[in-house]
Design a protein around this motif. Structure first.
Motif, short mmCIF file in Angstrom:
data_model
loop_
_atom_site.label_atom_id
_atom_site.label_comp_id
_atom_site.label_asym_id
_atom_site.label_seq_id
_atom_site.Cartn_x
_atom_site.Cartn_y
_atom_site.Cartn_z
N GLN A 176 82.11 82.69 86.25
CA GLN A 176 80.75 82.95 86.64
C GLN A 176 80.54 84.28 85.97
O GLN A 176 79.21 84.48 85.33
CB GLN A 176 80.42 82.62 87.72
CG GLN A 176 78.84 82.90 88.20
CD GLN A 176 78.29 82.74 89.37
OE1 GLN A 176 79.09 82.36 90.52
NE2 GLN A 176 77.20 82.70 89.82
N PHE A 223 75.70 79.66 78.04
CA PHE A 223 75.64 78.37 78.83
C PHE A 223 76.19 77.54 77.80
O PHE A 223 75.82 77.20 76.55
CB PHE A 223 74.09 78.18 78.97
CG PHE A 223 73.31 79.04 80.04
CD1 PHE A 223 72.43 80.01 79.46
CD2 PHE A 223 73.24 78.83 81.33
CE1 PHE A 223 71.88 80.91 80.32
CE2 PHE A 223 72.65 79.58 82.24
CZ PHE A 223 72.04 80.77 81.60
N LEU A 255 69.68 67.47 78.50
CA LEU A 255 70.61 68.43 78.36
C LEU A 255 70.73 69.18 79.89
O LEU A 255 69.87 69.31 80.54
CB LEU A 255 70.52 69.66 77.41
CG LEU A 255 70.40 69.46 75.99
CD1 LEU A 255 70.07 70.69 75.07
CD2 LEU A 255 71.87 68.83 75.39
N PHE A 288 72.21 72.30 81.66
CA PHE A 288 72.72 73.66 81.62
C PHE A 288 73.67 73.64 82.84
O PHE A 288 73.26 73.68 83.94
CB PHE A 288 71.61 74.47 81.34
CG PHE A 288 70.96 74.63 80.21
CD1 PHE A 288 69.99 73.62 79.68
CD2 PHE A 288 71.16 75.42 79.20
CE1 PHE A 288 69.39 73.65 78.51
CE2 PHE A 288 70.60 75.52 78.00
CZ PHE A 288 69.68 74.33 77.60
N GLY A 289 74.75 74.50 82.50
CA GLY A 289 75.55 74.90 83.91
C GLY A 289 75.01 76.24 84.26
O GLY A 289 73.74 76.61 83.63
N ARG A 290 75.62 76.90 85.17
CA ARG A 290 75.20 78.01 85.82
C ARG A 290 75.43 79.34 84.50
O ARG A 290 74.87 80.42 84.75
CB ARG A 290 75.91 78.56 86.92
CG ARG A 290 75.40 77.64 88.16
CD ARG A 290 76.21 78.25 89.31
NE ARG A 290 75.44 79.52 90.06
CZ ARG A 290 74.57 79.39 90.84
NH1 ARG A 290 74.21 78.28 91.34
NH2 ARG A 290 74.19 80.64 91.20
#
Lengths: 114, 112
Positions: B9, B88, B100, B102-104
């Motif tokens: 992260q 991202f 789409l 999107f991740g964190r």
């Protein structure tokens, strides 16, 4: 080419008030997206238009959020009434078509709910 | 629903060190896009990967798509302070009209 235009850049309102955001995509782009980006998270798709038709609004909280793209060009996103958890950046993006093409983002509208 | 894990992260590196971020999906993907967002800015498209095992390079950036099309990575060689930002991954599954996810993101800090 001109990029995606959004207004306003910032908006502060109290909870239960209404607010509207405007987006003008890149000229000729058929697909327009509205995303919500909460601080520390990735953008979350709210609604996707292909020309003036809705392709995906499955994550739009329809009890309070609405969006339109009447002439297939610019678009407005409205929140009525606003809740504290709506505080976020609202990003508009566009792409030439719907299939496998890059999305071009505007600078976003930062919304703060008091 | 779509499960997208992006790790790490946060990543702090000294300028000149390498950096890698990984994106893992629980389902097979049709394609994946990568975006970079500078602090206070908006996401900017970097690359799209479509084929199984695909590798693409952009100067110091190398993007890979897994053989099973369930994971992807972005590697930056010899980071520079201009690489600062959040990266991202944005996988897409199913039809090419699909959204789409999107991740964190991975937030990269580069110390001079």
């Amino acid at each position: 080419e001109a990029g995606v235009a959004q207004s306003p850049r910032y908006k502060i309102i109290e909870k239960r008030q209404s607010v509207a955001f405007w987006c003008n995509p890149i000229s000729g782009h058929a697909t327009l997206y509205w995303y919500q980006q909460i601080l520390g998270q990735g953008p979350k798709l709210l609604i996707q238009f292909q020309n003036n038709g809705v392709v995906d609004d499955s994550q739009l909280p329809k009890d309070r959020f609405s969006a339109e793209r009447l002439k297939g060009v610019d678009s407005t996103l409205k929140i009525q009434p606003a809740k504290l958890e709506d505080s976020a950046v609202y990003l508009c993006a566009s792409s030439p078509g719907g299939s496998n093409q890059p999305q071009h983002f505007g600078d976003g509208t930062r919304l703060s709910i008091l | 629903g779509q499960q997208v894990m992006q790790i790490p992260q946060y990543q702090h590196v000294q300028e000149g060190e390498d950096f890698t971020t990984y994106c893992n999906s629980s389902t097979t993907l049709s394609n994946i896009q990568w975006y970079k967002q500078r602090p206070g800015g908006h996401p900017v498209f970097l690359i799209q990967l479509v084929k199984s095992g695909e590798v693409k390079k952009q100067k110091r950036l190398t993007f890979q798509f897994g053989e099973a099309k369930k994971n992807s990575s972005l590697h930056i060689t010899a980071t520079q302070t201009t690489d600062v930002g959040t990266y991202f991954c944005a996988p897409r599954r199913g039809s090419t009209l699909g959204r789409l996810y999107f991740g964190r993101g991975t937030q990269l800090t580069v110390w001079p």
